[in-house]
Write a protein that holds these residues in place. Structure first.
Motif, PDB file in Angstrom:
ATOM      1  N   GLY A  98       0.810  -1.226   0.000  1.00 58.06           N
ATOM      2  CA  GLY A  98       0.000   0.000   0.000  1.00 58.06           C
ATOM      3  C   GLY A  98       0.836   1.266   0.000  1.00 58.06           C
ATOM      4  O   GLY A  98       0.398   2.309  -0.482  1.00 58.06           O
ATOM      5  N   LYS A 127      -6.604  -0.662   0.693  1.00 59.75           N
ATOM      6  CA  LYS A 127      -5.348  -0.980   1.383  1.00 59.75           C
ATOM      7  C   LYS A 127      -5.709  -1.431   2.789  1.00 59.75           C
ATOM      8  O   LYS A 127      -6.419  -0.724   3.504  1.00 59.75           O
ATOM      9  CB  LYS A 127      -4.458   0.259   1.473  1.00 59.75           C
ATOM     10  N   ALA A 174      -5.551   3.555   4.554  1.00 54.65           N
ATOM     11  CA  ALA A 174      -5.583   2.114   4.822  1.00 54.65           C
ATOM     12  C   ALA A 174      -6.586   1.773   5.926  1.00 54.65           C
ATOM     13  O   ALA A 174      -6.773   2.540   6.870  1.00 54.65           O
ATOM     14  CB  ALA A 174      -4.196   1.611   5.219  1.00 54.65           C
TER      15      ALA A 174
END
Ligand code: DC
Length: 218
Positions: A127, A137, A193
């Motif tokens: 990521g 991610k 993420a």
């Protein structure tokens, strides 16, 4: 283009299990990038290449064919079991800290995604470096003692949980403090993420959390 999903996190967090289940669910392929670094480390040990000779290890990484699927083949030789040996466990962080090896592996990983139009890719820098534009991610983590317990159960090579825990801690330390593309800590994950803690949870429960996120945000 189907979905591009990046999964990062320390050893034993459950990345491979989640990647496999997610890929099956979405009908895409998955790539275990750790297996690629392991394949380079294994080939270096096999061929007697000095791991401290960065140029020689980089030349080897550029020259060998690595096919990662349900099996791992290096120049046509099945190394599926051999790349999980204690010797490779001990050598791989050193190989993965070699900048020229990383450049070559990252190039191959991006090409893998391009050729398939997507997929689930797991590793340490997916990521952050390899696929920063991934659709999703994930940073997967778990408590250190649980990660060591899972890895010891998986390997069954005679090492005790404390032994595995000690080596894992050394490897995570090396992986997260190297100069090039270190494994982020849970506090510095890739922008956007989804941080998932798998401690005390079943693989199915973790998959459902990720699918829930995809349905809501995907
Ligand atoms: O996930 P694994 O334990 O099989 O990974 C093996 C090693 O490779 C680990 O020490 C970290 C390194 N690695 C890396 O540096 N970058 C990746 N994308 C994947 C793995």
């Amino acid at each position: 283009m189907s979905a591009v999903i990046a999964i990062d996190g320390p050893a034993g967090a459950g990345k491979s299990t989640l990647a496999r289940r997610l890929a099956d669910h979405l009908g895409v392929q998955r790539l275990d990038t750790g297996a690629m670094y392991r394949a380079v480390a294994w080939a270096a040990l096999e061929r007697g290449v000095d791991l401290d000779d960065q140029r020689a290890v980089a030349a080897l990484a550029a020259a060998i064919d690595i096919a990662v699927d349900t099996t791992v083949e290096v120049d046509g030789v099945d190394a599926t079991a051999a790349i999980r040996s204690p010797e490779v466990d001990a050598a791989v962080s050193h190989v993965a800290a070699n900048p020229a090896v990383r450049t070559e592996m990252v190039r191959r990983q991006r090409r893998w995604v391009m050729q398939r139009g997507g997929g689930v890719v797991e590793g340490r820098d997916i990521g952050t470096v390899v696929l920063p534009d991934a659709d999703l991610k994930i940073y997967l983590t778990a408590a250190p003692e649980e990660r060591a317990g899972r890895r010891a159960a998986e390997r069954q090579d005679g090492r005790t949980v404390p032994d595995v825990a000690a080596q894992m801690a050394r490897r995570d330390q090396l992986d997260s403090t190297r100069a090039v593309s270190p494994l982020p800590t849970a506090g510095q994950v890739a922008a956007g993420a989804l941080v998932v803690d798998s401690t005390g949870r079943t693989a199915d429960d973790v998959l459902q959390e990720v699918l829930g996120w995809l349905w809501t945000n995907g």
